[in-house]
Design a protein around this motif. Sequence first.
Motif, PDB file in Angstrom:
ATOM      1  N   GLY A 257       6.825   7.118  -8.044  1.00 55.85           N
ATOM      2  CA  GLY A 257       7.327   5.840  -7.533  1.00 55.85           C
ATOM      3  C   GLY A 257       7.547   5.836  -6.035  1.00 55.85           C
ATOM      4  O   GLY A 257       8.461   5.197  -5.529  1.00 55.85           O
ATOM      5  N   GLY A 258       6.676   6.569  -5.281  1.00 52.76           N
ATOM      6  CA  GLY A 258       6.660   6.428  -3.830  1.00 52.76           C
ATOM      7  C   GLY A 258       5.903   5.154  -3.487  1.00 52.76           C
ATOM      8  O   GLY A 258       5.551   4.363  -4.370  1.00 52.76           O
TER       9      GLY A 258
ATOM     10  N   GLY B   9       2.543   4.688  -5.485  1.00 51.62           N
ATOM     11  CA  GLY B   9       2.697   4.223  -6.867  1.00 51.62           C
ATOM     12  C   GLY B   9       3.192   2.787  -6.912  1.00 51.62           C
ATOM     13  O   GLY B   9       2.762   1.996  -7.762  1.00 51.62           O
TER      14      GLY B   9
ATOM     15  N   TYR C 199       6.475   5.777 -13.953  1.00 50.24           N
ATOM     16  CA  TYR C 199       7.368   6.925 -14.163  1.00 50.24           C
ATOM     17  C   TYR C 199       7.803   7.467 -12.805  1.00 50.24           C
ATOM     18  O   TYR C 199       6.968   7.755 -11.948  1.00 50.24           O
ATOM     19  N   GLU C 200       9.084   7.646 -12.621  1.00 54.01           N
ATOM     20  CA  GLU C 200       9.587   8.255 -11.387  1.00 54.01           C
ATOM     21  C   GLU C 200      10.604   9.334 -11.773  1.00 54.01           C
ATOM     22  O   GLU C 200      11.562   9.045 -12.493  1.00 54.01           O
ATOM     23  N   SER C 201      10.371  10.543 -11.283  1.00 61.46           N
ATOM     24  CA  SER C 201      11.261  11.647 -11.676  1.00 61.46           C
ATOM     25  C   SER C 201      12.661  11.497 -11.063  1.00 61.46           C
ATOM     26  O   SER C 201      13.648  11.918 -11.659  1.00 61.46           O
TER      27      SER C 201
ATOM     28  N   GLY D 240      10.094   7.011  -2.809  1.00 64.57           N
ATOM     29  CA  GLY D 240       9.690   8.347  -2.339  1.00 64.57           C
ATOM     30  C   GLY D 240      10.344   8.642  -1.007  1.00 64.57           C
ATOM     31  O   GLY D 240      11.569   8.501  -0.859  1.00 64.57           O
ATOM     32  N   VAL D 241       9.531   8.989  -0.010  1.00 63.21           N
ATOM     33  CA  VAL D 241      10.108   9.380   1.283  1.00 63.21           C
ATOM     34  C   VAL D 241      10.501   8.168   2.142  1.00 63.21           C
ATOM     35  O   VAL D 241      11.043   8.353   3.233  1.00 63.21           O
TER      36      VAL D 241
ATOM     37  N   GLY E  52      12.819   8.963   6.259  1.00 60.69           N
ATOM     38  CA  GLY E  52      11.401   9.356   6.281  1.00 60.69           C
ATOM     39  C   GLY E  52      10.674   8.617   7.379  1.00 60.69           C
ATOM     40  O   GLY E  52      11.117   8.643   8.536  1.00 60.69           O
TER      41      GLY E  52
ATOM     42  N   THR F 228      12.616   9.937 -14.980  1.00 54.09           N
ATOM     43  CA  THR F 228      11.727  10.304 -16.084  1.00 54.09           C
ATOM     44  C   THR F 228      10.556  11.102 -15.517  1.00 54.09           C
ATOM     45  O   THR F 228       9.561  10.533 -15.045  1.00 54.09           O
TER      46      THR F 228
ATOM     47  N   VAL G 204       7.316  13.257 -15.467  1.00 55.56           N
ATOM     48  CA  VAL G 204       6.166  13.493 -16.340  1.00 55.56           C
ATOM     49  C   VAL G 204       5.846  14.986 -16.331  1.00 55.56           C
ATOM     50  O   VAL G 204       5.808  15.624 -15.273  1.00 55.56           O
TER      51      VAL G 204
ATOM     52  N   SER H 184       9.668  18.870   5.422  1.00 56.11           N
ATOM     53  CA  SER H 184      10.262  18.476   6.704  1.00 56.11           C
ATOM     54  C   SER H 184      11.700  18.002   6.520  1.00 56.11           C
ATOM     55  O   SER H 184      12.141  17.747   5.396  1.00 56.11           O
TER      56      SER H 184
ATOM     57  N   ARG I  84      16.947  10.720  16.665  1.00 55.65           N
ATOM     58  CA  ARG I  84      16.453  11.269  15.393  1.00 55.65           C
ATOM     59  C   ARG I  84      15.614  12.514  15.689  1.00 55.65           C
ATOM     60  O   ARG I  84      14.646  12.461  16.450  1.00 55.65           O
TER      61      ARG I  84
ATOM     62  N   MET J 222       4.419  16.500   2.896  1.00 56.38           N
ATOM     63  CA  MET J 222       3.431  16.117   3.919  1.00 56.38           C
ATOM     64  C   MET J 222       2.127  16.870   3.663  1.00 56.38           C
ATOM     65  O   MET J 222       2.059  18.093   3.836  1.00 56.38           O
TER      66      MET J 222
ATOM     67  N   GLY K  19      -2.113   8.413  -3.283  1.00 55.45           N
ATOM     68  CA  GLY K  19      -1.093   9.211  -2.607  1.00 55.45           C
ATOM     69  C   GLY K  19      -1.587   9.746  -1.279  1.00 55.45           C
ATOM     70  O   GLY K  19      -2.718   9.467  -0.859  1.00 55.45           O
TER      71      GLY K  19
ATOM     72  N   PRO L 250       0.291   3.022   5.674  1.00 53.61           N
ATOM     73  CA  PRO L 250      -0.772   2.053   5.350  1.00 53.61           C
ATOM     74  C   PRO L 250      -1.848   2.654   4.445  1.00 53.61           C
ATOM     75  O   PRO L 250      -2.297   2.011   3.488  1.00 53.61           O
TER      76      PRO L 250
HETATM   77  C1  LIG Z   1       9.932  12.733   7.541  1.00 54.85           C
HETATM   78  C2  LIG Z   1       8.661  11.928   7.399  1.00 54.85           C
HETATM   79  C3  LIG Z   1       8.277  11.057   8.405  1.00 54.85           C
HETATM   80  C4  LIG Z   1       7.122  10.292   8.273  1.00 54.85           C
HETATM   81  N1  LIG Z   1       6.809   9.393   9.253  1.00 54.85           N
HETATM   82  C5  LIG Z   1       5.801   8.520   9.051  1.00 54.85           C
HETATM   83  C6  LIG Z   1       5.638   7.397   9.923  1.00 54.85           C
HETATM   84  O1  LIG Z   1       6.413   7.193  10.861  1.00 54.85           O
HETATM   85  N2  LIG Z   1       4.627   6.529   9.664  1.00 54.85           N
HETATM   86  C7  LIG Z   1       3.779   6.688   8.582  1.00 54.85           C
HETATM   87  O2  LIG Z   1       2.878   5.857   8.399  1.00 54.85           O
HETATM   88  N3  LIG Z   1       3.929   7.733   7.729  1.00 54.85           N
HETATM   89  C8  LIG Z   1       4.923   8.638   7.924  1.00 54.85           C
HETATM   90  N4  LIG Z   1       5.131   9.653   7.036  1.00 54.85           N
HETATM   91  C9  LIG Z   1       4.176   9.839   5.928  1.00 54.85           C
HETATM   92  C10 LIG Z   1       4.362   8.831   4.799  1.00 54.85           C
HETATM   93  O3  LIG Z   1       5.682   8.353   4.778  1.00 54.85           O
HETATM   94  C11 LIG Z   1       4.047   9.466   3.436  1.00 54.85           C
HETATM   95  O4  LIG Z   1       2.793  10.118   3.470  1.00 54.85           O
HETATM   96  C12 LIG Z   1       4.018   8.431   2.317  1.00 54.85           C
HETATM   97  O5  LIG Z   1       5.184   7.637   2.324  1.00 54.85           O
HETATM   98  C13 LIG Z   1       3.838   9.132   0.975  1.00 54.85           C
HETATM   99  O6  LIG Z   1       3.960   8.210  -0.069  1.00 54.85           O
HETATM  100  P1  LIG Z   1       3.548   8.620  -1.554  1.00 54.85           P
HETATM  101  O7  LIG Z   1       3.949   7.542  -2.448  1.00 54.85           O
HETATM  102  O8  LIG Z   1       2.116   9.026  -1.576  1.00 54.85           O
HETATM  103  O9  LIG Z   1       4.378   9.963  -1.850  1.00 54.85           O
HETATM  104  P2  LIG Z   1       5.942  10.194  -2.009  1.00 54.85           P
HETATM  105  O10 LIG Z   1       6.728   9.317  -1.134  1.00 54.85           O
HETATM  106  O11 LIG Z   1       6.116  11.676  -1.858  1.00 54.85           O
HETATM  107  O12 LIG Z   1       6.240   9.751  -3.506  1.00 54.85           O
HETATM  108  C14 LIG Z   1       5.843  10.512  -4.624  1.00 54.85           C
HETATM  109  C15 LIG Z   1       6.814  10.203  -5.747  1.00 54.85           C
HETATM  110  O13 LIG Z   1       6.396  10.890  -6.931  1.00 54.85           O
HETATM  111  C16 LIG Z   1       7.557  11.317  -7.622  1.00 54.85           C
HETATM  112  N5  LIG Z   1       7.175  12.396  -8.524  1.00 54.85           N
HETATM  113  C17 LIG Z   1       6.794  13.657  -8.204  1.00 54.85           C
HETATM  114  N6  LIG Z   1       6.542  14.356  -9.330  1.00 54.85           N
HETATM  115  C18 LIG Z   1       6.727  13.521 -10.382  1.00 54.85           C
HETATM  116  C19 LIG Z   1       6.601  13.671 -11.793  1.00 54.85           C
HETATM  117  N7  LIG Z   1       6.215  14.823 -12.349  1.00 54.85           N
HETATM  118  N8  LIG Z   1       6.896  12.607 -12.591  1.00 54.85           N
HETATM  119  C20 LIG Z   1       7.288  11.414 -12.051  1.00 54.85           C
HETATM  120  N9  LIG Z   1       7.434  11.234 -10.703  1.00 54.85           N
HETATM  121  C21 LIG Z   1       7.142  12.267  -9.882  1.00 54.85           C
HETATM  122  C22 LIG Z   1       8.479  11.761  -6.495  1.00 54.85           C
HETATM  123  O14 LIG Z   1       9.826  11.818  -6.918  1.00 54.85           O
HETATM  124  C23 LIG Z   1       8.237  10.677  -5.448  1.00 54.85           C
HETATM  125  O15 LIG Z   1       9.133   9.597  -5.581  1.00 54.85           O
HETATM  126  C24 LIG Z   1       6.294  10.434   7.122  1.00 54.85           C
HETATM  127  C25 LIG Z   1       6.666  11.322   6.113  1.00 54.85           C
HETATM  128  C26 LIG Z   1       7.839  12.049   6.233  1.00 54.85           C
HETATM  129  C27 LIG Z   1       8.260  12.981   5.122  1.00 54.85           C
END
Ligand SMILES: Cc1cc2nc3c(=O)[nH]c(=O)nc-3n(C[C@H](O)[C@H](O)[C@H](O)COP(=O)(O)OP(=O)(O)OC[C@H]3O[C@@H](n4cnc5c(N)ncnc54)[C@H](O)[C@@H]3O)c2cc1C
Length: 476
Positions: A9-10, A13, A35-37, A43-44, A58, A248, A250, A306, A359, A408, A436, A445
Motif C-alpha cells: 500500500g505504498g 499500490g 493488502y498492506e502489512s 509507504g514512505v 520520506g 495484513t 502477505v 535511509s 532536514r 531505495m 514499484g 511519478p
Molecule cells: C527518505 C526518502 C526520500 C525520498 N525522496 C524522494 C523525493 O523527494 N522525490 C521522489 O520522487 N522520490 C523520492 N523518494 C523515492 C520514492 O518516495 C519511493 O521510491 C516511492 O515512494 C516508493 O513507493 P512504493 O509504493 O513503490 O514503495 P513503498 O513506499 O516502499 O511501499 C511498499 C509497501 O509495501 C508494503 N509491504 C511490504 N511487504 C509487504 C507484504 N509482504 N504484504 C503486504 N504489504 C507489504 C510496505 O509496508 C509498504 O507500505 C524518496 C524515498 C525515501 C525513502
Amino acid sequence: MRRIAIIGGGISGLAAAFTLEKARREGALLDYVLYESGPRLGGVLLSERIDGCVLEGGPDSFLTEKPWARDLCRELGLEDQLVPSNDARRKTYILKHGRLVEIPDGLLFMVPTKILPILGSPLFSAHTKLRMAQEWFLPPRKSSPDETVAAMVERHYGREMVECLADPLLSGLYGGEASQLGVHAVLPRLVEMEAKYGSLGKAMLAARKQASSQGPARPLFTTLKQGMQQMVDTVVSRLPGASLWLKTKVEAVERQDRVWAIASESGSERFDGVIVATPAPVAARLVRQISGPLGAELLDIRYTSSITVNFGYDQRVRASLPPGFGFLVPSSERRRILAATFVHNKFPHRAPDDRALVRCFISGSRNEGVLEHSDEEILSIARRELQETIGLGADPLFSRMYRWKSVMAQYGVNHLERLERIDRSLSQFSSLALAGNGYRGIGVPDCIRSGNEAAGKLLASLGLAAGKPAQPSLRV
Ligand SMILES: Cc1cc2nc3c(=O)[nH]c(=O)nc-3n(C[C@H](O)[C@H](O)[C@H](O)COP(=O)(O)OP(=O)(O)OC[C@H]3O[C@@H](n4cnc5c(N)ncnc54)[C@H](O)[C@@H]3O)c2cc1C
C-alpha cells in the motif's frame, strides 16, 4: 465478477488501486483487495505537522518534468494544492574540506554549460576545468555498453567531478553511490545525449535552447501544500474502506489451477489477478514458488536504507542559516549526513516565517550499520555534524526522525537487461503484474506510472475494459 489483489500500500499500490477503482465506477465488474502489512497506507510517503511546520519523513516533492504525479493530483482535484519549489532561491552547496562551496551557476545536474561562473568557482581544480573545456570536442559515441555513472562522468570530466559532484548528487537523490549505479537505467538521457552529440555540455545547451523555445521554464520540483501525504490521503478517501486490508502481511502467492491463492496472516484468498507492489526483494520471496527464475532476478535488485531527521528552530537560527536549498556531502568528507535541506527556503509554505526547518538525509549506502544506532544516537550524530559543518549548534525546538529500512532501489549496471528477463518470465502470467520502485524509476511519478500500468495490464488481460462486463470468473 473478477477479483484482483494488490500487495503493498505504498504510492505504487495505491495508484494501481485508484486505476481499478475508476474502472469499477465506470462499470467494470471487478472487486479488489489491497493488502498492506503496516498499520497505515502510503509507504514512505509520510507527512506530519509540528509547531506550524510540515515535516516530510520520506519524499518531500517530485520532479515536475515527469507528468504522472501531477496528473494523479489533477484527477484527485488537488491541482490548487500543488506548489512549486522556490527556484528563485535555488542555490545548493557542496561541503568541501569542511566548508560550504556553492555549486556554480551553469552546472546543469553535473554538466557544465557556462564557462565564466565555473572558471571562477573554487569547487574544481584547474585540471578539471581544463577537462571541461576539452569535453566540448568529444565526438558522438557509436556504441555505449552499460557502465556505472561514475565511469561515464569520469570519461567526460575526470575523477574530481565524480567525487565532488556526481557522487553526492546521486547519494542525495537515490541514496546510492555513483560507482554502483548503472547509467543506462539511472541517467538514460545522458546516454542518449552522448550518442547524439558526444559532448554532454553541447547536448545540454541544445536541450535548454529547445525547452526555452517551448515557453517559460517549469519549476524543478512540485509538492503539495499539506505535504506529500495529502496525495495519499486523497487517494485513500476515494477507495472503499472494505477493500483496504491493513496490518495484513502477505506471506506467499501461489498458482492453483487457474486462480491465484494469496496466503496472508488472515488466511488464504483466491483472486483472478495479482499486482505485487512491494519492494523487489519482498516480491522475490512472494513469487519464487511460481517462478524460480523470476524470484532470483527480483532478489538481485539491491536496496538501501535511509533515515531522515527534521529539526525545527527559531527565528534567530533562520536568520543565521545560509540562503539556498541546502548542501550535499561528498563521501571524502567522511560524514554520516549525505545532504541537508533548508526546507524554509526550498518550500517556504512549509514553515512559518519565524521558524527554520532543516532536514538531514542519512543513507545506508555509505554505511548500512548506521541504522543499528538508537534514535538518541542518530539525533546526536545529526546535530553534531550540523554543528561541525555549518556551525549550527543551537538547540532545536523539536526534532523528528524517520527510519526507512531497505526501501531505495539501486539500479546496477545492466539493470535494463534484467528487466527484459523479468518481462520474459512475467509473460507466462498475463494476470500477474509488478509495480514499484524496483523497476523503471524510483521517483514518486515513476512509481505512480508503474501502478497505473500494472492495473491497466490486469484490466486488459481479464477483459475488464471500462463498461465491458467480464466473462464468467475463472475462480474455482
Ligand atoms: C527518505 C526518502 C526520500 C525520498 N525522496 C524522494 C523525493 O523527494 N522525490 C521522489 O520522487 N522520490 C523520492 N523518494 C523515492 C520514492 O518516495 C519511493 O521510491 C516511492 O515512494 C516508493 O513507493 P512504493 O509504493 O513503490 O514503495 P513503498 O513506499 O516502499 O511501499 C511498499 C509497501 O509495501 C508494503 N509491504 C511490504 N511487504 C509487504 C507484504 N509482504 N504484504 C503486504 N504489504 C507489504 C510496505 O509496508 C509498504 O507500505 C524518496 C524515498 C525515501 C525513502
